[in-house]
Design a protein around this motif. Structure first.
Motif, PDB file in Angstrom:
ATOM      1  N   CYS A 129       0.876  -1.511  -0.766  1.00 22.66           N
ATOM      2  CA  CYS A 129       0.153   0.220   0.212  1.00 22.66           C
ATOM      3  C   CYS A 129       0.906   1.210   0.276  1.00 22.66           C
ATOM      4  O   CYS A 129       0.498   2.416   0.205  1.00 22.66           O
ATOM      5  CB  CYS A 129      -0.936  -0.044   0.922  1.00 22.66           C
ATOM      6  N   GLY A 130       1.941   1.392  -0.197  1.00 22.14           N
ATOM      7  CA  GLY A 130       3.116   2.385  -0.516  1.00 22.14           C
ATOM      8  C   GLY A 130       2.570   3.308  -1.399  1.00 22.14           C
ATOM      9  O   GLY A 130       0.704   3.926  -2.479  1.00 22.14           O
ATOM     10  N   ARG A 131       3.161   4.459  -1.601  1.00 20.10           N
ATOM     11  CA  ARG A 131       2.246   5.458  -2.637  1.00 20.10           C
ATOM     12  C   ARG A 131       2.208   5.008  -4.374  1.00 20.10           C
ATOM     13  O   ARG A 131       1.354   5.105  -4.503  1.00 20.10           O
ATOM     14  CB  ARG A 131       3.479   6.812  -2.725  1.00 20.10           C
ATOM     15  N   LEU A 189      -1.961   2.232  -9.069  1.00 20.64           N
ATOM     16  CA  LEU A 189      -2.522   1.033  -9.505  1.00 20.64           C
ATOM     17  C   LEU A 189      -4.058   0.867  -8.415  1.00 20.64           C
ATOM     18  O   LEU A 189      -5.031   0.860  -9.159  1.00 20.64           O
ATOM     19  CB  LEU A 189      -1.608   0.155  -8.947  1.00 20.64           C
ATOM     20  N   MET A 190      -4.197   1.223  -7.839  1.00 21.92           N
ATOM     21  CA  MET A 190      -5.265   0.741  -6.526  1.00 21.92           C
ATOM     22  C   MET A 190      -6.337   1.848  -7.538  1.00 21.92           C
ATOM     23  O   MET A 190      -7.606   1.356  -7.150  1.00 21.92           O
ATOM     24  CB  MET A 190      -5.141   1.237  -5.630  1.00 21.92           C
ATOM     25  N   ASP A 238       1.309  -0.850   9.025  1.00 22.56           N
ATOM     26  CA  ASP A 238       0.055  -1.186   9.800  1.00 22.56           C
ATOM     27  C   ASP A 238      -0.482   0.440   9.320  1.00 22.56           C
ATOM     28  O   ASP A 238      -1.773   0.637   8.746  1.00 22.56           O
ATOM     29  CB  ASP A 238       0.170  -0.732  10.648  1.00 22.56           C
ATOM     30  N   LYS A 239      -0.171   1.886   9.756  1.00 20.62           N
ATOM     31  CA  LYS A 239      -0.730   2.675   9.425  1.00 20.62           C
ATOM     32  C   LYS A 239      -1.126   2.820   7.746  1.00 20.62           C
ATOM     33  O   LYS A 239      -2.060   3.617   7.038  1.00 20.62           O
ATOM     34  CB  LYS A 239      -0.094   4.123   9.268  1.00 20.62           C
ATOM     35  N   ALA A 240       0.022   2.848   6.792  1.00 19.94           N
ATOM     36  CA  ALA A 240      -0.608   2.578   4.836  1.00 19.94           C
ATOM     37  C   ALA A 240      -1.833   1.591   5.135  1.00 19.94           C
ATOM     38  O   ALA A 240      -1.949   1.775   3.839  1.00 19.94           O
ATOM     39  CB  ALA A 240       0.679   1.639   4.501  1.00 19.94           C
ATOM     40  N   ALA A 277      -9.272 -12.464  -6.547  1.00 21.08           N
ATOM     41  CA  ALA A 277      -7.744 -11.819  -6.840  1.00 21.08           C
ATOM     42  C   ALA A 277      -7.019 -11.248  -6.257  1.00 21.08           C
ATOM     43  O   ALA A 277      -7.183 -10.961  -5.121  1.00 21.08           O
ATOM     44  CB  ALA A 277      -8.286 -11.580  -8.248  1.00 21.08           C
ATOM     45  N   ILE A 278      -5.937 -11.327  -6.454  1.00 18.61           N
ATOM     46  CA  ILE A 278      -4.846 -10.914  -5.936  1.00 18.61           C
ATOM     47  C   ILE A 278      -4.308 -10.615  -6.781  1.00 18.61           C
ATOM     48  O   ILE A 278      -3.296 -10.387  -7.396  1.00 18.61           O
ATOM     49  CB  ILE A 278      -3.455 -11.908  -5.328  1.00 18.61           C
ATOM     50  N   GLY A 279      -3.887  -9.117  -5.708  1.00 25.36           N
ATOM     51  CA  GLY A 279      -2.835  -8.101  -7.119  1.00 25.36           C
ATOM     52  C   GLY A 279      -2.171  -7.578  -5.703  1.00 25.36           C
ATOM     53  O   GLY A 279      -2.011  -7.465  -4.759  1.00 25.36           O
ATOM     54  N   MET A 280      -0.426  -7.215  -6.578  1.00 26.21           N
ATOM     55  CA  MET A 280       0.332  -6.942  -5.663  1.00 26.21           C
ATOM     56  C   MET A 280       1.524  -5.800  -6.192  1.00 26.21           C
ATOM     57  O   MET A 280       1.747  -5.686  -7.908  1.00 26.21           O
ATOM     58  CB  MET A 280       1.276  -7.573  -4.933  1.00 26.21           C
ATOM     59  N   ALA A 281       1.828  -4.790  -5.362  1.00 22.58           N
ATOM     60  CA  ALA A 281       3.099  -4.067  -6.083  1.00 22.58           C
ATOM     61  C   ALA A 281       3.842  -3.593  -4.958  1.00 22.58           C
ATOM     62  O   ALA A 281       4.057  -3.142  -3.669  1.00 22.58           O
ATOM     63  CB  ALA A 281       2.408  -2.722  -6.344  1.00 22.58           C
ATOM     64  N   VAL A 282       4.547  -4.598  -4.624  1.00 18.01           N
ATOM     65  CA  VAL A 282       5.951  -4.803  -3.654  1.00 18.01           C
ATOM     66  C   VAL A 282       7.269  -5.183  -3.762  1.00 18.01           C
ATOM     67  O   VAL A 282       7.819  -3.812  -4.924  1.00 18.01           O
ATOM     68  CB  VAL A 282       5.474  -5.634  -2.687  1.00 18.01           C
ATOM     69  N   GLY A 283       7.968  -5.691  -3.648  1.00 23.58           N
ATOM     70  CA  GLY A 283       9.311  -6.052  -4.234  1.00 23.58           C
ATOM     71  C   GLY A 283       9.291  -6.971  -5.234  1.00 23.58           C
ATOM     72  O   GLY A 283       8.756  -7.919  -4.110  1.00 23.58           O
ATOM     73  N   PRO A 284      10.603  -6.927  -5.812  1.00 21.15           N
ATOM     74  CA  PRO A 284      10.710  -8.253  -6.075  1.00 21.15           C
ATOM     75  C   PRO A 284      10.312  -9.746  -5.874  1.00 21.15           C
ATOM     76  O   PRO A 284       9.898 -10.790  -6.322  1.00 21.15           O
ATOM     77  CB  PRO A 284      11.676  -8.160  -6.711  1.00 21.15           C
TER      78      PRO A 284
END
Length: 339
Positions: free
Chosen positions: A10-12, A18-19, A37-39, A67-74
């Motif tokens: 849930c980063g910037r 995306l969201m 937690d705050k993000a 479904a699952i979506g993600m934008a984190v690290g590789p």
């Protein structure tokens, strides 16, 4: 049909780029996940998620997800994608799909076993200017693509001690490992590189290539320009035709016009003179010329089992294979320069 999606990260970038596109395509964010937690709580409130988690396995186990979506690290992309597929859920992964080719291939194999699509966030295919250009050059009127050149820059990355360019390769260069063959309509067959480093962290890479269909070209990628300036330019060359895309929002299609100066009856011909396009940013339409909205629309179609042109994990495998070829050549150049 509305689908329930669980979102990891849930980063910037995720929360702003995306969201917001999910609801536009009938994807309801049912649950979110972030180590911060705050993000996670902020995203849950902003997008109406019923639950927030700190660990991706807990999110994947949330009841009722489609479904699952993600934008984190590789590395998390790899692990979370495998876990989601093992639970029978299709996946959207922001690029890069994993930290290396081997890990990307593992996701592809898991996707085949599960019979579920894994969509990769190569949104450059969906940037309005790039899509216009691709449609022009695919038309038989354009003829064979002869060459492709341009630049794709970023601002400097700063390092303490020995520089590590891994992030630059994975998060920046990987885009063009997908985009260039997509525009050329053919995979890379041959690659070569030249490298210039002014100071540690400030790198300029010139990539030369030939595609399997004979298209040749070069592109400059680096960390030597401010993001406050236009940082992207492409030219696709045909025989007496070319398409130029500047900063993804200015497109010019040059054909084979006649000279005008000695023609008293000169006018503009729709058949031969240059065509230009740029967006109207004063319009009230909610458009996204970077391409995220169109990418998520195709991802949603794939999740529903509908026809979709979304880049899938096999495209990620091809891009990561090209990226590893390029980075190996760069390392060879570094060794030559040290001698």
């Amino acid at each position: 049909m509305t689908l329930n999606i669980g979102w990891i990260g849930c980063g910037r970038h995720a929360s702003q780029m995306l969201m917001p596109q999910l609801a536009r395509n009938d994807l309801h964010i049912a649950a979110v996940c972030d180590l911060d937690d705050k993000a996670a709580s902020r995203a849950a409130w902003q997008y109406g998620a019923e639950a927030s988690y700190g660990y991706y396995r807990d999110l994947i186990n949330h009841k009722g997800l489609d479904a699952i979506g993600m934008a984190v690290g590789p590395e998390v992309h790899h692990d979370a994608a495998l876990a989601a597929l093992a639970s029978g859920l299709p996946v959207f992964i922001e690029k890069p799909p994993a930290k290396d080719l081997k890990a990307t291939e593992e996701i592809a194999e898991a996707s085949i076993r599960a019979g579920k699509p894994v969509i990769v966030g190569f949104m450059k295919r969906y940037s309005t200017g790039n899509r216009i250009a691709r449609n022009i050059v695919k038309d038989t009127e354009f003829g064979p693509i002869m060459g492709l050149s341009g630049y794709y820059m970023n601002e400097p990355a700063y390092f303490a001690g020995k520089p590590d360019y891994t992030s630059f390769y994975l998060h920046h260069c990987v885009h063009y490992m997908d985009l260039l063959p997509w525009l050329a309509g053919s995979p890379f067959a041959d690659l070569s590189v030249r490298v210039n480093v002014s100071t540690p962290g400030h790198i300029l890479v010139h990539l030369g290539f030939e595609c399997a269909n004979g298209t040749i070209g070069s592109v400059a990628m680096g960390t030597t320009q401010s993001r406050g300036t236009p940082t992207e330019s492409l030219t696709i060359m045909g025989d007496h035709k070319r398409v130029e895309i500047q900063n993804i929002i200015h497109v010019k299609y040059f054909r084979h016009p006649s000279f005008k100066a000695d023609d008293a009856q000169a006018t503009l011909s729709p058949d031969t003179d240059t065509l230009c396009w740029e967006p109207n940013f004063t319009a009230a339409a909610n458009e996204d010329h970077k391409g995220y909205a169109a990418l998520i629309a195709d991802a949603a179609a794939a999740f529903r089992g509908e026809a979709s042109a979304a880049p899938q994990i096999h495209d990620g495998v091809v891009a990561m294979a090209s990226l590893e070829r390029m980075t190996a050549l760069i390392e060879q150049e570094f060794k030559k320069q040290k001698k």
